[in-house]
Design a protein around this motif. Structure first.
Motif, PDB file in Angstrom:
ATOM      1  N   LYS A   1       9.923   9.569   4.900  1.00 16.68           N
ATOM      2  CA  LYS A   1       8.686  10.452   4.969  1.00 16.68           C
ATOM      3  C   LYS A   1       9.302  11.079   3.733  1.00 16.68           C
ATOM      4  O   LYS A   1       7.667  11.904   3.442  1.00 16.68           O
ATOM      5  CB  LYS A   1       9.762  11.060   6.121  1.00 16.68           C
ATOM      6  N   ASN A   2      10.618  11.373   2.797  1.00 11.61           N
ATOM      7  CA  ASN A   2      10.362  12.040   1.472  1.00 11.61           C
ATOM      8  C   ASN A   2       9.650  11.318   0.686  1.00 11.61           C
ATOM      9  O   ASN A   2       8.802  11.955  -0.364  1.00 11.61           O
ATOM     10  CB  ASN A   2      11.432  12.477   1.689  1.00 11.61           C
ATOM     11  N   THR A   3       8.936  10.463   1.024  1.00 11.10           N
ATOM     12  CA  THR A   3       8.369   9.714  -0.482  1.00 11.10           C
ATOM     13  C   THR A   3       6.970   9.707  -0.306  1.00 11.10           C
ATOM     14  O   THR A   3       5.980  10.518  -1.303  1.00 11.10           O
ATOM     15  CB  THR A   3       8.490   8.007  -0.153  1.00 11.10           C
ATOM     16  N   PHE A   4       6.230   9.661   1.029  1.00  6.79           N
ATOM     17  CA  PHE A   4       5.236   9.481   1.541  1.00  6.79           C
ATOM     18  C   PHE A   4       4.662  10.918   1.892  1.00  6.79           C
ATOM     19  O   PHE A   4       3.179  11.274   2.296  1.00  6.79           O
ATOM     20  CB  PHE A   4       4.551   8.388   2.121  1.00  6.79           C
ATOM     21  N   SER A   5       5.958  11.717   2.800  1.00  8.82           N
ATOM     22  CA  SER A   5       5.606  12.592   3.474  1.00  8.82           C
ATOM     23  C   SER A   5       4.562  13.335   4.248  1.00  8.82           C
ATOM     24  O   SER A   5       3.768  13.770   5.420  1.00  8.82           O
ATOM     25  CB  SER A   5       4.726  13.844   2.155  1.00  8.82           C
ATOM     26  N   GLU A   6       5.151  12.353   4.925  1.00  9.43           N
ATOM     27  CA  GLU A   6       4.665  11.810   6.225  1.00  9.43           C
ATOM     28  C   GLU A   6       4.940  10.057   6.303  1.00  9.43           C
ATOM     29  O   GLU A   6       5.700   8.856   5.808  1.00  9.43           O
ATOM     30  CB  GLU A   6       2.674  11.574   6.126  1.00  9.43           C
ATOM     31  N   ARG A   7       5.305   9.956   8.451  1.00 12.34           N
ATOM     32  CA  ARG A   7       5.583   8.321   8.482  1.00 12.34           C
ATOM     33  C   ARG A   7       4.832   7.551   7.810  1.00 12.34           C
ATOM     34  O   ARG A   7       3.368   6.951   8.324  1.00 12.34           O
ATOM     35  CB  ARG A   7       5.465   8.650  10.105  1.00 12.34           C
ATOM     36  N   VAL A   8       5.108   6.545   7.388  1.00  8.47           N
ATOM     37  CA  VAL A   8       4.717   5.054   7.312  1.00  8.47           C
ATOM     38  C   VAL A   8       4.990   4.093   7.610  1.00  8.47           C
ATOM     39  O   VAL A   8       6.090   4.116   8.170  1.00  8.47           O
ATOM     40  CB  VAL A   8       5.056   4.954   5.518  1.00  8.47           C
ATOM     41  N   HIS A   9       4.630   2.988   7.710  1.00  8.13           N
ATOM     42  CA  HIS A   9       4.978   1.975   9.103  1.00  8.13           C
ATOM     43  C   HIS A   9       4.877   0.747   8.051  1.00  8.13           C
ATOM     44  O   HIS A   9       3.454   0.372   7.507  1.00  8.13           O
ATOM     45  CB  HIS A   9       3.909   1.676  10.348  1.00  8.13           C
ATOM     46  N   LYS A  10       5.433  -0.140   8.401  1.00 12.85           N
ATOM     47  CA  LYS A  10       5.358  -2.207   7.967  1.00 12.85           C
ATOM     48  C   LYS A  10       4.725  -2.565   8.700  1.00 12.85           C
ATOM     49  O   LYS A  10       4.691  -2.915   9.683  1.00 12.85           O
ATOM     50  CB  LYS A  10       6.638  -2.621   7.706  1.00 12.85           C
ATOM     51  N   ILE A  11       3.531  -3.612   7.929  1.00 16.09           N
ATOM     52  CA  ILE A  11       2.693  -4.011   8.751  1.00 16.09           C
ATOM     53  C   ILE A  11       3.007  -5.873   8.238  1.00 16.09           C
ATOM     54  O   ILE A  11       2.411  -6.517   6.963  1.00 16.09           O
ATOM     55  CB  ILE A  11       1.405  -4.203   8.407  1.00 16.09           C
ATOM     56  N   PRO A  12       4.076  -6.527   8.974  1.00 14.39           N
ATOM     57  CA  PRO A  12       4.262  -7.916   8.541  1.00 14.39           C
ATOM     58  C   PRO A  12       2.924  -9.220   8.365  1.00 14.39           C
ATOM     59  O   PRO A  12       2.175  -8.736   9.307  1.00 14.39           O
ATOM     60  CB  PRO A  12       5.118  -8.421   9.718  1.00 14.39           C
ATOM     61  N   ILE A  13       3.248  -9.463   7.324  1.00 15.85           N
ATOM     62  CA  ILE A  13       1.975 -10.431   7.039  1.00 15.85           C
ATOM     63  C   ILE A  13       2.580 -12.603   6.876  1.00 15.85           C
ATOM     64  O   ILE A  13       3.588 -12.023   6.432  1.00 15.85           O
ATOM     65  CB  ILE A  13       0.713 -10.204   6.151  1.00 15.85           C
ATOM     66  N   ASN A  14       2.378 -12.975   7.598  1.00 13.23           N
ATOM     67  CA  ASN A  14       1.900 -14.194   7.258  1.00 13.23           C
ATOM     68  C   ASN A  14       1.413 -15.358   6.287  1.00 13.23           C
ATOM     69  O   ASN A  14      -0.315 -15.818   7.029  1.00 13.23           O
ATOM     70  CB  ASN A  14       2.264 -15.009   8.905  1.00 13.23           C
ATOM     71  N   ALA A  15       1.232 -15.115   5.141  1.00  9.58           N
ATOM     72  CA  ALA A  15       0.402 -15.786   4.588  1.00  9.58           C
ATOM     73  C   ALA A  15       0.375 -16.703   3.803  1.00  9.58           C
ATOM     74  O   ALA A  15      -0.319 -17.384   3.422  1.00  9.58           O
ATOM     75  CB  ALA A  15       0.784 -15.140   2.863  1.00  9.58           C
ATOM     76  N   GLY A  16       1.228 -17.601   4.832  1.00  6.36           N
ATOM     77  CA  GLY A  16       1.339 -18.975   4.660  1.00  6.36           C
ATOM     78  C   GLY A  16       1.953 -19.529   3.763  1.00  6.36           C
ATOM     79  O   GLY A  16       1.574 -20.972   3.879  1.00  6.36           O
ATOM     80  N   PHE A  17       3.385 -19.125   3.354  1.00  8.44           N
ATOM     81  CA  PHE A  17       3.902 -20.053   2.139  1.00  8.44           C
ATOM     82  C   PHE A  17       4.674 -21.016   3.087  1.00  8.44           C
ATOM     83  O   PHE A  17       5.068 -20.685   4.643  1.00  8.44           O
ATOM     84  CB  PHE A  17       5.147 -18.980   1.545  1.00  8.44           C
ATOM     85  N   THR A  18       5.416 -21.634   2.550  1.00 13.81           N
ATOM     86  CA  THR A  18       6.881 -22.366   1.951  1.00 13.81           C
ATOM     87  C   THR A  18       7.700 -21.827   1.753  1.00 13.81           C
ATOM     88  O   THR A  18       8.487 -21.097   1.269  1.00 13.81           O
ATOM     89  CB  THR A  18       6.458 -23.338   2.478  1.00 13.81           C
ATOM     90  N   CYS A  19       9.305 -22.520   1.878  1.00 12.46           N
ATOM     91  CA  CYS A  19      10.198 -22.247   0.945  1.00 12.46           C
ATOM     92  C   CYS A  19      11.035 -23.451   0.275  1.00 12.46           C
ATOM     93  O   CYS A  19      10.328 -24.709   0.441  1.00 12.46           O
ATOM     94  CB  CYS A  19      10.843 -21.656   1.889  1.00 12.46           C
TER      95      CYS A  19
END
Length: 314
Positions: free
Chosen positions: A19-37
């Motif tokens: 909130k301090n960084t962007f002056s408003e609420r920010v939300h994460k959107i999880p993404i599955n890009a098809g990676f492996t490990c």
């Protein structure tokens, strides 16, 4: 940039930082890009981490058969309606999200950054899956976007890392974190409390060690035994390896560790949530992330303590 604890807070909160960084609420959107490990595909090992079943933390819209644009569109639609949020971070979450050739990675990240409403990306990865060229690229991106690289440390004890089949060492985590932070890229870490065979003293050692590292943020998770994992089999065959934390006992452990954690490190979360139909242990049914945050805040107040109270600057 790290944010120090304010007088009216007892720990360094990630939501306040955003909130301090962007002056408003920010939300994460999880993404599955098809990676492996590399501990899945045979380059370092097979089977992946013994606790890992990625289905447990992928939301309904974040499936590998969906492309990145659609996942972002669905995520924005979901979170904007639910929380009234207008700015978002694309969170490349599933598996190791720097484990590909740089040209391919650039395409994925830049697709995400070009989406309306996306103000940055967060990359969940392993310390053995970054290199100088990648870090230089992230440095360039960070001039115009919020870029955070989040490393799975899990534990500072190599014996534990070997047992859970991480196929990297704590020393590799230290090196990756130092190289990332040296480029002024936001650097995060992830640890798991309650890994098999680890005592409270061992977990405190991990906290003390990571407190000396140039980290911006930290995620703390409880160990969860998930169905269809190697650890589920171990839990059935060797239950004595695992400590059965009650919610109150876990809260007390977190508060104990927070007292020793560098107060400049931002706390992103205290627990992880898994769908009830996937989790075997612990059974904290009915308690959500919000409940644990309130329990931890209450316990900090009751003990009149705060993050970093016992932290010793070297």
């Amino acid at each position: 940039m790290n944010m120090k604890i304010s007088d009216n807070n007892r720990y360094n909160s990630y939501s306040t930082y955003l909130k301090n960084t962007f002056s408003e609420r920010v939300h994460k959107i999880p993404i599955n890009a098809g990676f492996t490990c590399p501990n899945r595909d045979g380059s370092k090992g097979v089977g992946g981490c013994t606790y890992c079943n990625n289905v447990s933390f992928n939301p309904f819209y974040s499936q590998q058969n969906n492309d990145i644009v659609k996942q972002i569109e669905d995520g924005i639609n979901f979170y904007s309606k639910r929380y009234g949020v207008n700015k978002f971070l694309a969170y490349f979450q599933a598996y190791t999200n720097t484990y590909a050739e740089l040209d391919n990675l650039k395409k994925m990240y830049e697709i995400a950054l070009s989406s309306e409403g996306i103000v940055g990306v967060v990359l969940g990865t392993r310390p053995d899956c970054v290199n100088h060229k990648m870090l230089d690229y992230f440095t360039g991106l960070s001039k115009n976007y919020y870029i955070s690289v989040e490393y799975g440390i899990e534990s500072s004890h190599n014996k534990t890392l070997e047992f859970i089949n991480r196929c990297h060492t704590f020393e590799e985590s230290v090196e990756a974190i130092r190289q990332t932070a040296a480029r002024e890229i936001l650097t995060g870490a992830h640890i798991i409390l309650g890994l098999p065979g680890e005592s409270g003293e061992m977990m405190l050692e991990t906290i003390n060690r990571i407190s000396t590292l140039p980290l911006n943020s930290l995620k703390i998770h409880q160990l969860q035994i998930i169905k269809q994992t190697v650890m589920a089999k171990q839990f059935k065959e060797q239950p004595d390896l695992f400590h059965d934390y009650s919610p109150d006992e876990y809260v007390e452990l977190v508060v104990d560790l927070l007292e020793h954690l560098n107060p400049e490190i931002i706390i992103e979360r205290f627990i992880s949530e898994t769908p009830q139909d996937l989790i075997i242990h612990p059974n904290w049914k009915g308690l959500r992330t919000y409940d644990f945050v309130k329990m931890i805040e209450k316990r900090l107040e009751e003990r009149d303590t705060r993050q970093g109270r016992l932290f010793k600057h070297e």
